[in-house]
Design an enzyme around this catalytic site. Structure first.
Site, mmCIF file in Angstrom:
data_model
loop_
_atom_site.group_PDB
_atom_site.id
_atom_site.type_symbol
_atom_site.label_atom_id
_atom_site.label_comp_id
_atom_site.label_asym_id
_atom_site.label_seq_id
_atom_site.Cartn_x
_atom_site.Cartn_y
_atom_site.Cartn_z
ATOM 1 N N MET A 92 0.819 -1.210 0.000
ATOM 2 C CA MET A 92 0.000 0.000 0.000
ATOM 3 C C MET A 92 0.855 1.264 0.000
ATOM 4 S SD MET A 92 -2.890 -1.316 -0.233
ATOM 5 C CE MET A 92 -4.037 0.013 0.077
ATOM 6 N N ARG A 93 1.724 1.362 -0.965
ATOM 7 C CA ARG A 93 2.553 2.544 -1.076
ATOM 8 C C ARG A 93 2.794 2.789 -2.547
ATOM 9 N NH1 ARG A 93 5.992 4.821 3.229
ATOM 10 N NH2 ARG A 93 7.514 5.951 2.017
ATOM 11 N N HIS A 111 -4.665 -6.115 -9.236
ATOM 12 C CA HIS A 111 -5.646 -5.081 -8.898
ATOM 13 C C HIS A 111 -7.049 -5.683 -8.956
ATOM 14 C CE1 HIS A 111 -7.214 -1.061 -8.449
ATOM 15 N NE2 HIS A 111 -8.094 -1.348 -9.396
ATOM 16 N N ASP A 143 3.980 0.428 -14.248
ATOM 17 C CA ASP A 143 4.734 1.537 -14.845
ATOM 18 C C ASP A 143 4.598 2.739 -13.909
ATOM 19 O OD1 ASP A 143 2.260 2.616 -15.276
ATOM 20 O OD2 ASP A 143 2.333 2.505 -17.461
ATOM 21 N N GLY A 145 2.484 5.127 -13.836
ATOM 22 C CA GLY A 145 1.139 5.614 -13.533
ATOM 23 C C GLY A 145 0.481 4.813 -12.415
HETATM 24 C C1 GRF Z 1 -5.899 -7.615 -2.817
HETATM 25 O O1 GRF Z 1 -7.265 -7.383 -2.941
HETATM 26 C C2 GRF Z 1 -5.169 -7.076 -4.025
HETATM 27 O O2 GRF Z 1 -5.921 -7.158 -5.187
HETATM 28 C C3 GRF Z 1 -4.952 -5.649 -3.659
HETATM 29 O O3 GRF Z 1 -4.675 -5.663 -2.283
HETATM 30 C C4 GRF Z 1 -5.280 -6.812 -1.692
HETATM 31 C C5 GRF Z 1 -4.190 -7.561 -0.985
HETATM 32 O O4 GRF Z 1 -4.686 -8.663 -0.245
HETATM 33 N N1 GRF Z 1 -3.885 -5.088 -4.460
HETATM 34 P P1 GRF Z 1 -3.694 -9.674 0.438
HETATM 35 O O5 GRF Z 1 -2.786 -8.866 1.366
HETATM 36 O O6 GRF Z 1 -2.905 -10.351 -0.641
HETATM 37 O O7 GRF Z 1 -4.539 -10.644 1.201
#
Ligand code: GRF
Length: 197
Positions: A92-93, A111, A143, A145
């Site tokens: 998350m960064r 995603h 990339d 973006g």
């Molecule tokens: C997942 O929904 C993924 O698509 C998103 O972040 C979530 C991560 O879940 N990018 P986890 O930590 O793999 O359980």
């Protein structure tokens, strides 16, 4: 043929990391996870990695006020561990061009939407609020973006009439766990080490 070396970046529960570990252990993915890096000390993903005997590193963002310094630290850890392909698994960064260039075309992300629809955060909520009847999961190359890089694999998921963010997310997660190891295997097939054919 030697296995490709992966580095996985995480921030949370790590269920996608687990799916990748399981695929490797089941012989469905010819790769080694060299290390897992988290920006959250208590991420459950770190626990999963430790249980699987994988090296973990917590890099504290507070120690690196400048994002590029933080990313330099990540890159030096990845390089020191001979990582060839970087897997974002709930990291998350946002990554800056520095990191993207350091591992250009060798960073994958998953995603929870059919990109280019619903990029960014809370993709399942965005899909429900929009009222789409089909959403899905995308694995793409990262990339510079936000969720814009070339698409590697997608799979559709129906939105059911009574779906909540939780019920939809749960159904999508099962698809994520199938598609991410498959997409990684596909990419690895295109990047076998030179002299290893
Ligand atoms: C997942 O929904 C993924 O698509 C998103 O972040 C979530 C991560 O879940 N990018 P986890 O930590 O793999 O359980």
């Amino acid at each position: 043929m030697s296995d490709i070396s992966l580095g996985v970046l995480v921030s949370g529960r790590g269920s996608n990391l687990q799916a990748i570990i399981d695929a490797i252990n089941d012989g469905n993915l010819n790769a080694n996870i060299m290390l897992v890096i988290s920006n959250q000390e208590n991420a459950y993903a770190l626990e999963r990695a430790r249980k699987a005997g994988i090296k973990t590193i917590f890099i504290n963002p507070q120690d690196y006020p400048l994002q590029q310094d933080y990313e330099q630290q990540m890159v030096s850890q990845l390089e020191a561990n001979n990582v060839e392909l970087v897997i974002l698994a709930g990291f998350m960064r946002i990554l800056t061009p520095y990191f993207v260039n350091a591992y250009q075309n060798r960073i994958l992300n998953i995603h929870p939407a059919l990109l280019p629809s619903f990029p960014g955060l809370h993709a399942q909520k965005q899909a429900l609020e929009y009222g789409v009847m089909v959403t899905g999961v995308t694995v793409h190359v990262v990339d510079e973006g936000m969720d814009t890089g070339p698409i590697i694999m997608q799979r559709a998921v129906d939105v059911l009439p009574d779906d909540t963010v939780d019920s939809l997310s749960e159904r999508m997660l099962k698809i994520e766990h199938q598609i991410y190891p498959e997409a990684i295997a596909q990419i690895i097939g295109h990047m076998r080490p030179v002299g290893d054919l």
